[in-house]
Enzyme design. Structure first.
Site, PDB file in Angstrom:
ATOM      1  N   ASP A 164      84.291  32.898  78.724  1.00  0.00           N
ATOM      2  CA  ASP A 164      83.150  32.100  78.239  1.00  0.00           C
ATOM      3  C   ASP A 164      81.765  32.598  78.687  1.00  0.00           C
ATOM      4  O   ASP A 164      80.918  31.787  79.109  1.00  0.00           O
ATOM      5  CB  ASP A 164      83.313  30.625  78.657  1.00  0.00           C
ATOM      6  CG  ASP A 164      84.545  29.963  78.048  1.00  0.00           C
ATOM      7  OD1 ASP A 164      85.290  30.634  77.315  1.00  0.00           O
ATOM      8  OD2 ASP A 164      84.773  28.764  78.321  1.00  0.00           O
ATOM      9  N   LYS A 194      88.730  28.772  71.790  1.00  0.00           N
ATOM     10  CA  LYS A 194      89.383  27.556  72.281  1.00  0.00           C
ATOM     11  C   LYS A 194      88.422  26.383  72.167  1.00  0.00           C
ATOM     12  O   LYS A 194      87.204  26.566  72.118  1.00  0.00           O
ATOM     13  CB  LYS A 194      89.839  27.747  73.732  1.00  0.00           C
ATOM     14  CG  LYS A 194      88.697  28.083  74.661  1.00  0.00           C
ATOM     15  CD  LYS A 194      89.194  28.437  76.040  1.00  0.00           C
ATOM     16  CE  LYS A 194      88.036  28.720  76.959  1.00  0.00           C
ATOM     17  NZ  LYS A 194      87.095  27.614  77.133  1.00  0.00           N
ATOM     18  N   CYS A 241      86.821  26.568  83.373  1.00  0.00           N
ATOM     19  CA  CYS A 241      87.633  27.427  82.498  1.00  0.00           C
ATOM     20  C   CYS A 241      88.273  28.610  83.229  1.00  0.00           C
ATOM     21  O   CYS A 241      89.395  28.994  82.902  1.00  0.00           O
ATOM     22  CB  CYS A 241      86.813  27.859  81.295  1.00  0.00           C
ATOM     23  SG  CYS A 241      86.457  26.443  80.219  1.00  0.00           S
TER      24      CYS A 241
HETATM   25  C1  VGL Z   1      83.570  24.967  80.150  1.00  0.00           C
HETATM   26  C2  VGL Z   1      83.005  22.762  80.305  1.00  0.00           C
HETATM   27  C3  VGL Z   1      83.131  22.607  78.946  1.00  0.00           C
HETATM   28  C4  VGL Z   1      83.779  26.270  80.853  1.00  0.00           C
HETATM   29  C5  VGL Z   1      83.726  24.834  78.779  1.00  0.00           C
HETATM   30  O1  VGL Z   1      83.681  27.330  80.205  1.00  0.00           O
HETATM   31  O2  VGL Z   1      84.041  26.247  82.070  1.00  0.00           O
HETATM   32  N1  VGL Z   1      83.225  23.926  80.906  1.00  0.00           N
HETATM   33  N2  VGL Z   1      83.496  23.641  78.194  1.00  0.00           N
END
Ligand code: VGL
Ligand code: ZN
Length: 200
Positions: A11, A109, A154
């Site tokens: 991410d 995702k 994540c």
């Molecule tokens: C994430 C919160 C919501 C992350 C993704 O990448 O850690 N955290 N969506």
């Protein structure tokens, strides 16, 4: 070590970097070490948080709730977030400084409106697979090195699931940054240690 090794970059998107909708402190400063890791690995896999508008993890969908509060979902407790990583938005794109082009696979995702997905392997109901475990096995990749955002969400959930699915998992801590909500950083680090995740 048996099997091949892949780098899993979690991410590294604009919305999690400074100025983004769910900015993680220190996110931009890890870019150079993440890029070095990418350069140093034969196999690179990226994840991309990829939510439709109105996603159930957004606080804006829950009356009277604010970001970082929790709500009971059918699959358990869920933290609520600011709207982020909307499919096709600039915030969902990889950070412009991320050298991502050699990535062999991008796992998206969080695209099911009713389930959030922190882990690269399974959504937050702990049942719905993303397909990553099968992909890695078919390619004889047995070892994962993880980096990216966020350390305590994540990255941690992906590393824990990696262990659960039988992969080795090493988190390069200096190539991560944490949200650290209510002690989540320490808590998730301990959970990873107990699950056999190693750190470098
Ligand atoms: C994430 C919160 C919501 C992350 C993704 O990448 O850690 N955290 N969506
Ligand atoms: Zn998300």
């Amino acid at each position: 070590m048996n099997g091949k090794t892949a780098l899993l970059v979690i991410d590294m998107q604009n919305d999690f970097c400074e100025g983004g909708a769910l900015a993680v402190d220190g996110a931009t400063s890890i870019l150079s070490v993440v890029n070095s890791l990418i350069a140093g690995h034969d196999h690179v896999i990226l994840t991309q948080d990829w939510h439709p508008a109105g996603h159930s993890s957004f606080a804006s969908e829950h009356q009277g709730k604010s970001p970082f509060e929790t709500v009971a979902m059918p699959y358990g407790e869920q933290t609520l977030w600011p709207d982020h990583c909307l499919q096709g938005s600039q915030g969902a794109e990889f950070h412009p400084s991320l050298k991502w082009t050699k990535a062999e696979m991008i796992v998206r995702k969080g695209f099911r409106p009713e389930i959030d997905s922190y882990s690269a392997f399974r959504e937050n109901d702990r049942q719905t697979p993303t397909g990553l475990a099968g992909y890695l096995r078919e390619r004889q990749i047995a070892n994962l090195v993880l980096c990216g955002l966020a350390f305590d969400y994540c990255v941690a959930w992906s590393a824990l699931d990696a262990r659960r699915f039988g992969f080795s998992a090493r988190v390069v801590e200096q190539a991560t940054a944490a949200i650290d909500l209510d002690g989540s950083k320490g808590r998730m680090r301990q959970a990873m240690e107990e699950a056999g995740v190693t750190f470098a």
